[in-house]
Motif scaffolding. Structure first.
Motif, PDB file in Angstrom:
ATOM      1  N   UNK A 293     -38.673  36.910 -31.035  1.00 55.41           N
ATOM      2  CA  UNK A 293     -38.054  38.316 -30.901  1.00 55.41           C
ATOM      3  C   UNK A 293     -38.365  39.077 -32.126  1.00 55.41           C
ATOM      4  N   UNK A 294     -38.384  38.390 -33.272  1.00 55.96           N
ATOM      5  CA  UNK A 294     -38.608  39.196 -34.716  1.00 55.96           C
ATOM      6  C   UNK A 294     -39.276  38.212 -35.387  1.00 55.96           C
ATOM      7  N   UNK A 295     -40.057  38.721 -36.228  1.00 55.93           N
ATOM      8  CA  UNK A 295     -41.171  37.691 -37.073  1.00 55.93           C
ATOM      9  C   UNK A 295     -40.530  37.574 -38.533  1.00 55.93           C
ATOM     10  N   UNK A 296     -39.916  38.504 -39.171  1.00 54.45           N
ATOM     11  CA  UNK A 296     -39.595  38.415 -40.420  1.00 54.45           C
ATOM     12  C   UNK A 296     -38.164  38.844 -40.843  1.00 54.45           C
ATOM     13  N   UNK A 341     -38.178  48.832 -44.764  1.00 57.11           N
ATOM     14  CA  UNK A 341     -38.321  49.896 -43.619  1.00 57.11           C
ATOM     15  C   UNK A 341     -39.826  49.958 -43.124  1.00 57.11           C
ATOM     16  N   UNK A 342     -40.834  49.663 -43.880  1.00 58.82           N
ATOM     17  CA  UNK A 342     -42.191  49.915 -43.588  1.00 58.82           C
ATOM     18  C   UNK A 342     -42.414  48.605 -42.844  1.00 58.82           C
ATOM     19  N   UNK A 343     -41.991  47.299 -43.078  1.00 59.58           N
ATOM     20  CA  UNK A 343     -42.130  45.862 -42.478  1.00 59.58           C
ATOM     21  C   UNK A 343     -41.610  45.992 -41.328  1.00 59.58           C
ATOM     22  N   UNK A 344     -40.257  46.567 -41.195  1.00 63.52           N
ATOM     23  CA  UNK A 344     -39.435  46.764 -40.003  1.00 63.52           C
ATOM     24  C   UNK A 344     -40.225  47.631 -38.930  1.00 63.52           C
ATOM     25  N   UNK A 345     -40.998  48.701 -39.464  1.00 67.72           N
ATOM     26  CA  UNK A 345     -41.522  49.668 -38.523  1.00 67.72           C
ATOM     27  C   UNK A 345     -43.071  48.875 -37.943  1.00 67.72           C
ATOM     28  N   UNK A 346     -43.407  48.197 -38.807  1.00 61.48           N
ATOM     29  CA  UNK A 346     -44.681  47.182 -38.488  1.00 61.48           C
ATOM     30  C   UNK A 346     -44.272  46.284 -37.445  1.00 61.48           C
ATOM     31  N   UNK A 347     -43.062  45.687 -37.320  1.00 61.85           N
ATOM     32  CA  UNK A 347     -42.637  44.792 -36.475  1.00 61.85           C
ATOM     33  C   UNK A 347     -42.514  45.434 -34.875  1.00 61.85           C
ATOM     34  N   UNK A 348     -41.536  46.392 -35.326  1.00 58.72           N
ATOM     35  CA  UNK A 348     -41.272  47.326 -34.011  1.00 58.72           C
ATOM     36  C   UNK A 348     -42.498  47.785 -33.302  1.00 58.72           C
ATOM     37  N   UNK A 349     -43.667  47.970 -34.104  1.00 59.19           N
ATOM     38  CA  UNK A 349     -44.750  48.366 -33.329  1.00 59.19           C
ATOM     39  C   UNK A 349     -45.675  47.213 -32.870  1.00 59.19           C
ATOM     40  N   UNK A 352     -43.845  43.479 -29.746  1.00 59.38           N
ATOM     41  CA  UNK A 352     -43.966  43.541 -27.978  1.00 59.38           C
ATOM     42  C   UNK A 352     -45.571  43.445 -27.923  1.00 59.38           C
ATOM     43  N   UNK A 353     -46.267  44.478 -28.285  1.00 58.34           N
ATOM     44  CA  UNK A 353     -47.698  44.135 -27.757  1.00 58.34           C
ATOM     45  C   UNK A 353     -48.335  42.799 -28.030  1.00 58.34           C
ATOM     46  N   UNK A 359     -48.353  35.949 -23.502  1.00 58.95           N
ATOM     47  CA  UNK A 359     -48.090  35.756 -22.413  1.00 58.95           C
ATOM     48  C   UNK A 359     -49.240  35.829 -21.198  1.00 58.95           C
ATOM     49  N   UNK A 360     -49.910  36.896 -21.619  1.00 64.07           N
ATOM     50  CA  UNK A 360     -51.055  37.085 -20.666  1.00 64.07           C
ATOM     51  C   UNK A 360     -51.951  35.792 -20.704  1.00 64.07           C
ATOM     52  N   UNK A 361     -52.157  35.349 -22.154  1.00 60.53           N
ATOM     53  CA  UNK A 361     -53.218  34.119 -22.054  1.00 60.53           C
ATOM     54  C   UNK A 361     -52.537  32.921 -21.507  1.00 60.53           C
TER      55      UNK A 361
END
Length: 408
Positions: A293-296, A341-349, A352-353, A359-361
């Motif tokens: 659900x979250x990476x870092x 803040x930058x790393x949080x924004x990176x993960x938020x972006x 999900x994708x 899941x598609x794989x």
């Protein structure tokens, strides 16, 4: 203090270094391997990955190294074509899909990092052992494999781009269990001096309902091939080594692999000939991990296979790592020094994708293990994968650049 320390000098880690440099952010890459060599076999870069590397100024290099794939052809073991899907430029993308040798792409990226960031930007033979992180920075303990000495590198951020068995991921998520296994064994190789097939820019995916074959040209008279055989139900990867380890490729046995393809007669492609033309055959299990659900946390995050290992169905892993790298640099540049803040924004972006691609794989691999295909099933699978794991043509063509404003 090092602005950004990247653990792992693979495709994702090197692209991250180039992307950060283009955004005006210094980076240092530490790589455990003592020497980066052109290892591996073929792979694919999807148009969304090619776009990002092109915007890093690497378009000419990709064109020189890769084959612009035009179509993906699905067929049965007798060569009867069931479904054809246009790819890359032929589908309307502004950027091609490239089939390319992984090792050659890797060396090209390494050369560009050292050219742009300096000869000492990548420290090989340097293993990340552990790290501690706090509000003001990260202290990473690394080992020089040649001298067995250790040192601590202080950095504003630590990016774990250290692959499937990531040290950074293990420290961040110690509760995780073993790798998940699809139940499929894979044999891979590169056939030298092989004759082109179909259009010469075709990727073929063939099956008899039990075994599958993927093959595509990667330039210079070479065809990359993968043999895939479901031998067990999906589950936890056995720890006894009975099916190998994904990052410790054992030497594949040609006769063992070929036994699954008796009676195949594609006509325009000979499975036995592909194997006989391959100097090395690798064997390993198809694995991934359940998405996080979250990476870092704070000043530490993950990228590429360390963040979202996935089955090769869809040929999207490297492209997703490239996207990670570009979004990481964009969000750190936007954060203007506020690293958490930058790393949080990176993960938020990206979480999900990337999860949708994993899941598609899995969906594609599970469908492939259920027996022979019909044209309608293939069309449905292709449509579902595009919706979940790829940018639609118009969307990708129109999307704003991920290059930070004011940069080129």
């Amino acid at each position: 203090m090092t602005p950004v320390l990247i653990a792992g000098g693979g495709i994702g880690g090197l692209t991250a270094a180039l992307s950060l440099h283009a955004a005006g952010i210094d980076a240092l890459v530490v790589e455990s391997a003592r020497r980066i060599e052109p290892l591996g076999v073929g792979m694919n870069l999807q148009p969304h990955g090619v776009r990002e590397l092109t915007e890093l100024g690497l378009g000419d290099e990709l064109a020189a190294l890769g084959v612009a794939t035009a179509e993906q052809v699905f067929c049965d073991s007798l060569g009867n074509q069931l479904f054809t899907e246009q790819r890359g430029l032929a589908l309307g993308h502004r950027w091609p899909q490239y089939s390319i040798h992984r090792g050659e792409l890797h060396l090209m990226l390494l050369e560009k990092v050292r050219e742009r960031l300096g000869p000492d930007a990548v420290r090989t033979g340097t293993r990340l052992l552990d790290f501690t992180d706090g509000p003001d920075g990260v202290q990473a303990r690394v080992q020089d494999r040649a001298t067995d000495t250790t040192e601590t590198i202080e950095a504003a951020a630590l990016i774990g781009a250290d692959g499937l068995n990531s040290t950074v991921r293990a420290r961040l998520h110690p509760e995780e269990g073993p790798l998940s296994w699809s139940g499929t064994r894979m044999w891979r190789g590169v056939a030298e001096g092989a004759e082109p097939f179909l259009t010469g820019r075709s990727m073929v995916v063939a099956t008899d309902g039990k075994a599958s074959l993927v093959a595509y040209p990667i330039g210079h008279g070479r065809i990359n091939w993968v043999c895939l055989v479901r031998v067990a139900e999906p589950g936890v990867l056995p720890e006894d080594g009975s099916v190998g380890a994904p990052e410790d490729h054992r030497e594949g046995r040609q006769k063992e692999a070929l036994a699954h393809y008796e009676g195949w007669s594609l006509g325009w492609l000979d499975v036995a000939d592909l194997m006989e033309r391959s100097d090395d055959i690798l064997e390993y299990p198809m694995v991934d991990r359940d998405p996080l659900p979250a990476w870092g946390r704070g000043r530490v995050t993950l990228l590429g296979d360390a963040a979202h290992p996935m089955y090769p169905a869809g040929a999207n892993g490297a492209s997703q790592a490239v996207l990670d790298a570009r979004v990481l640099a964009l969000e750190l540049a936007r954060a203007d020094g506020d690293v958490p803040a930058g790393l949080a924004a990176y993960e938020a972006a990206r979480v999900g994708p990337a999860t949708a691609v994993v899941q598609a794989a899995r969906m594609m691999e599970n469908a492939a293990g259920r027996g022979a295909w019909t044209p309608d099933q293939l069309a449905f699978m292709a449509q579902m994968y595009r919706q979940k794991a790829e940018s639609e043509v118009a969307e990708l063509n129109a999307r704003p650049s991920l290059t930070p404003p004011g940069r080129s």
